[in-house]
Design an enzyme around this catalytic site. Structure first.
Site, mmCIF file in Angstrom:
data_model
loop_
_atom_site.group_PDB
_atom_site.id
_atom_site.type_symbol
_atom_site.label_atom_id
_atom_site.label_comp_id
_atom_site.label_asym_id
_atom_site.label_seq_id
_atom_site.Cartn_x
_atom_site.Cartn_y
_atom_site.Cartn_z
ATOM 1 N N CYS A 219 38.138 40.092 35.178
ATOM 2 C CA CYS A 219 39.336 41.266 35.241
ATOM 3 C C CYS A 219 38.615 42.416 35.076
ATOM 4 O O CYS A 219 39.670 43.652 34.943
ATOM 5 C CB CYS A 219 40.443 40.757 34.166
ATOM 6 S SG CYS A 219 41.210 39.225 34.183
ATOM 7 N N CYS B 230 46.502 44.572 27.752
ATOM 8 C CA CYS B 230 46.321 43.206 27.527
ATOM 9 C C CYS B 230 47.431 42.475 26.448
ATOM 10 O O CYS B 230 47.418 41.367 26.335
ATOM 11 C CB CYS B 230 45.079 43.026 27.121
ATOM 12 S SG CYS B 230 44.580 43.641 25.543
#
EC number: 1.8.4.10
Length: 240
Positions: A204, A229
């Site tokens: 990511c 996140c």
């Protein structure tokens, strides 16, 4: 109980070191969250202020090799213990067996981050009264513009306990962070030499091009205002 609003007003114009010193004085059971360059600046400052420094980091199981090496460099450089937090094995196994190793590219990163990051963090934060992060206002224009130097952590507080979050570097720029790292000769992640600015899990995270904002290297397939996140979910709550 600490009056967070009053404390924020007292600390808003203070230096990161002064904010950190106040945090450590105010709370005995307080921990520094460590993962990147900003956090090393906090550790560099804090290790000169206290012998009772509590530092933790999240091992998601998907980090770059350079990040694992970085954690060890910091541990040895400062001679400190770093508590490594891991996700629940059964939760990871169920998700991967059901949806594969890269489901986040298809349905967003929130589920994977929830299991690998947020749940372990929640377990840790339940054991402390306050925590210290390296968030900066200019890190993510979509979600961090309004980060204060101290706040109630609305994402991880419980009905029984108000968790306090300090962000001593909220008003610093990336340049100020790196000037401090160079001045203090603090360790940093080798990925920074390869064009990586904001570093998370390997699948990511990617380098950014000249002129791109640092957050463009994270979850690049998703809309900019959702690039959190879950560790700082309060940023999203505050904007909604």
């Amino acid at each position: 109980m600490t009056d967070i609003q009053t404390l924020r007003e007292e600390l808003e114009g203070q230096s990161p070191r002064a904010i950190l010193k106040a945090a450590l004085k105010q709370y005995d059971n307080i921990a520094i969250s460590f993962s990147g360059a900003e956090d090393v600046v906090l550790i560099e400052m804090a290790h000169k202020l206290t012998d009772n420094m509590q530092v933790f980091t999240l091992d998601t199981g998907r980090l770059h090799p350079e990040t694992y090496e970085f954690v060890e460099k910091v541990r040895k450089h400062y001679g400190i213990d770093i508590e490594v937090l891991f996700p629940d094995q059964a939760e990871v196994q169920e998700m991967v067996n059901k949806k594969g190793l890269f489901s986040f590219y298809e349905d967003g990163h929130s589920e994977c981050c929830g299991i690998r990051k947020v749940n372990p963090l929640r377990r840790k934060l339940a054991t402390v009264d306050a925590w210290i992060t390296g968030q900066r206002k200019d890190q993510s224009p979509g979600t961090r513009n309004d980060v204060p130097v101290v706040q109630e952590d609305t994402a991880f507080s419980t009905p029984d306990k108000t968790l306090v979050k300090f962000n001593p570097l909220a008003n610093w720029t990336s340049k100020e962070v790196w000037d401090y790292i160079r001045m203090s000769e603090a360790p940093y992640n080798a990925l920074h030499e390869k064009g990586f600015v904001s570093i998370g899990c390997q699948p990511c995270t990617r380098p950014v091009l000249p002129g791109q904002h640092e957050r463009e290297g994270r979850w690049w397939w998703e809309e900019a205002t959702q690039k959190e996140c879950g560790l700082h979910a309060g940023n999203l709550i505050a904007r909604n």
